[in-house]
Motif scaffolding. Sequence first.
Motif, short mmCIF file in Angstrom:
data_model
loop_
_atom_site.label_atom_id
_atom_site.label_comp_id
_atom_site.label_asym_id
_atom_site.label_seq_id
_atom_site.Cartn_x
_atom_site.Cartn_y
_atom_site.Cartn_z
N LYS A 167 -3.32 1.86 -1.73
CA LYS A 167 -4.36 2.56 -2.51
C LYS A 167 -4.03 4.03 -2.79
N ASP A 168 -3.17 4.63 -1.97
CA ASP A 168 -2.79 6.02 -2.19
C ASP A 168 -1.35 6.14 -2.71
N GLU A 169 -0.80 5.04 -3.21
CA GLU A 169 0.59 5.02 -3.68
C GLU A 169 0.63 4.51 -5.11
N ALA A 170 1.62 4.97 -5.86
CA ALA A 170 1.74 4.56 -7.27
C ALA A 170 1.98 3.06 -7.40
N TYR A 171 2.53 2.44 -6.38
CA TYR A 171 2.83 1.02 -6.46
C TYR A 171 1.57 0.17 -6.64
#
Length: 428
Positions: A167-171
């Motif tokens: 949720k806090d990553e671009a992936y």
Amino acid sequence: MVDKLEKIIEQDGYDVHLIHTKKFKTIHLSLKFTTTLTRENVTKRALLPYILQQGTKNYPTAIKLRQHLDELYGTVLSIDSSKKGENHILTIRLELPNEQYIAGAKDLLDNGIDFLREVIYQPKVEDQSFDSAIVAREKQTLQNKIEALKEDKMSFANNRMIEEMCKDEAYRLRVHGYEEDIDEITAVDLYQYYTDMLKNDHLDVFVLGDIDGLAVEEKITNLIDGDRRQPAIQKETKDIDPTEQTIIEEDDIKQAKLHFGYRTNINYDDPAYAALHVFNGLFGGFPSSKLFMNVREKHSLAYYAASRIESHKGLMFVFSGIGPDQYEKAREIILEQMEQMRQGKFTDDDLSETKDMTINQLRETLDNPQGMIELHYQSVLAKSTLSPNDLLENVKHVTKEQVIEVANQIQLDTVYLLTSKEVAENEA
């Protein structure tokens, strides 16, 4: 012996990779425009492949464009977007017959490159804008694609798990974009984004085939405009501490989807990458794997059960389709298979058979032109010198101890269950 990659140009804002092989009687050109995934642009980028295949300056309709491809001895154009790790990649491919194998064919590669250049640099535009009618139509096509993916509950569940896990990553971003973005995309804005992409994305040009004597290096310089920069590919470096969360959501479905997200923290250029490949084969990658044999066959808990690795993000995903009332038991047995891998509860014969299947799988990929390009591109993304041939050799030498070491490095992050509304109400 796997055909070797030779990188011959690292200047003028792009890199050219020549792969000489006599396996195929076709020549394959693959242009990979790479940038970092962003929420702001993901839907625009997802829309571009649809637009670019609808017409150019000299072939202003999809029909005329396809007719010209037929005139080039059945040349095939394909364009798509994908994500690998936190990179968003737009790939433009052209597959054309090798004129060396066609009697009377002349300048076929030159004509193919000229056509490809037109697709890239002369799409159908009006006043610094894509054709508004084409954009309106293809926005609906993308809308339909996104809706279809929602109805594919296995894909939907995997997307939801990744969104919660990362949720806090671009992936976390969905490579096909978001419905809520589509209406606000204009033909002008999309064309501006596209021209920025042409100038500012990292660009790799692959040429594969029996290309000796075809002056490919010289011809490719006529394909790409020099007015561009070549930014470095952003490489995933940070390890994430797993959250060990369980997410249960409900839908109007009869078959529940139970997915697991693990952090391997092993990427393509890691020394343990070959051992991770073999681990995945033993755990859930083949019909002989622990997940398939135990969750599906022995206990009849799943309609399917499998795992796959994400080579550029250090993740592994487990997928299973189960009866909605089988969640607790299926979860327990899936976790048990991972524990057995950590304890080395697999035989030398299991290891040998899985290594052979992994090698055969890689060789099958290398027997496909696009598969060969994709495997070479893996090393580009990872900024690695590991070639497909190196990977094959590394897999051959993986030991049981290395697989156990990998198993004990893998950490559970997220369990995601998409279940029927009745069962979700009971769970609550």
